[in-house]
Design a protein around this motif. Sequence first.
Motif, short mmCIF file in Angstrom:
data_model
loop_
_atom_site.label_atom_id
_atom_site.label_comp_id
_atom_site.label_asym_id
_atom_site.label_seq_id
_atom_site.Cartn_x
_atom_site.Cartn_y
_atom_site.Cartn_z
N UNK A 1 61.61 -49.17 -29.12
CA UNK A 1 60.60 -48.16 -29.27
C UNK A 1 60.30 -47.49 -27.91
N UNK A 2 60.21 -48.28 -26.84
CA UNK A 2 59.93 -47.72 -25.52
C UNK A 2 61.08 -46.83 -25.07
N UNK A 3 62.32 -47.28 -25.29
CA UNK A 3 63.47 -46.46 -24.90
C UNK A 3 63.50 -45.15 -25.66
N UNK A 4 63.12 -45.18 -26.91
CA UNK A 4 63.07 -43.95 -27.70
C UNK A 4 62.01 -43.01 -27.12
N UNK A 5 60.88 -43.56 -26.70
CA UNK A 5 59.83 -42.74 -26.10
C UNK A 5 60.28 -42.11 -24.80
N UNK A 6 61.15 -42.79 -24.08
CA UNK A 6 61.60 -42.31 -22.78
C UNK A 6 62.76 -41.32 -22.85
N UNK A 7 63.24 -41.01 -24.05
CA UNK A 7 64.34 -40.05 -24.14
C UNK A 7 63.95 -38.68 -23.63
N UNK A 12 61.04 -33.92 -19.15
CA UNK A 12 59.76 -33.93 -18.45
C UNK A 12 59.96 -33.74 -16.96
N UNK A 13 60.86 -34.52 -16.39
CA UNK A 13 61.10 -34.43 -14.95
C UNK A 13 61.63 -33.06 -14.54
N UNK A 14 62.48 -32.48 -15.37
CA UNK A 14 63.03 -31.16 -15.06
C UNK A 14 61.93 -30.10 -15.06
N UNK A 15 61.11 -30.08 -16.10
CA UNK A 15 60.04 -29.08 -16.18
C UNK A 15 58.97 -29.32 -15.12
N UNK A 16 58.57 -30.57 -14.96
CA UNK A 16 57.54 -30.90 -13.97
C UNK A 16 58.01 -30.53 -12.57
N UNK A 21 57.70 -27.18 -7.91
CA UNK A 21 58.37 -26.42 -6.84
C UNK A 21 57.87 -24.97 -6.81
N UNK A 22 57.72 -24.36 -7.98
CA UNK A 22 57.20 -22.99 -8.03
C UNK A 22 55.75 -22.98 -7.54
N UNK A 68 55.67 -24.03 -20.25
CA UNK A 68 56.31 -25.32 -20.50
C UNK A 68 56.15 -25.72 -21.96
N UNK A 69 54.98 -25.44 -22.52
CA UNK A 69 54.72 -25.81 -23.91
C UNK A 69 55.49 -24.95 -24.91
N UNK A 70 55.86 -23.73 -24.51
CA UNK A 70 56.45 -22.81 -25.47
C UNK A 70 57.91 -22.47 -25.28
N UNK A 71 58.50 -22.86 -24.16
CA UNK A 71 59.90 -22.50 -23.94
C UNK A 71 60.81 -23.71 -24.13
N UNK A 72 62.08 -23.40 -24.23
CA UNK A 72 63.05 -24.46 -24.43
C UNK A 72 64.09 -24.51 -23.32
N UNK A 73 63.87 -23.72 -22.26
CA UNK A 73 64.84 -23.80 -21.16
C UNK A 73 64.15 -23.53 -19.83
#
Length: 134
Positions: A1-7, A12-16, A21-22, A68-73
């Motif tokens: 379950x934890x591994x599934x949550x971490x997928x 997250x890291x990419x968007x954050x 940086x911006x 971040x909430x509305x885009x996919x890239x």
Amino acid sequence: MILQSLTGLPTFLAYFSTAFAIGIVYLLICTRITPDNGFALIRNNVPGAAIALGLSLLGFTLPMTSVIAHTENLVDCIIWGLIALIVQVIVYFAARIPVPNLPQRIAAGDLAPAIWLGMASLAAGALSAASISY
């Protein structure tokens, strides 16, 4: 379950990281367009500088959260982040119209101009965030 949550962790890291940086770029630009460096004023215990810069950063961050909430890239995240940055720079110069000596008054420790600038930045950020739609 934890591994599934971490997928979602890489996303997250990419968007954050991208938004962070911006945000750094925003702060660098923001402190360069003002006659006095906001961080230097904060280090010298000028509360108005902290209010103005802090609310400005929040005004910049609001559209980023919407993107971040509305885009996919990440490309959209970067594009809209730059647009949010430009909006905040425009707001800074627009806020100086009714208070022409705005940066000098903030540097002198006046709180009213700092609150005015901060709230104008926050209002523009809220409008920007709401205007981003897909």
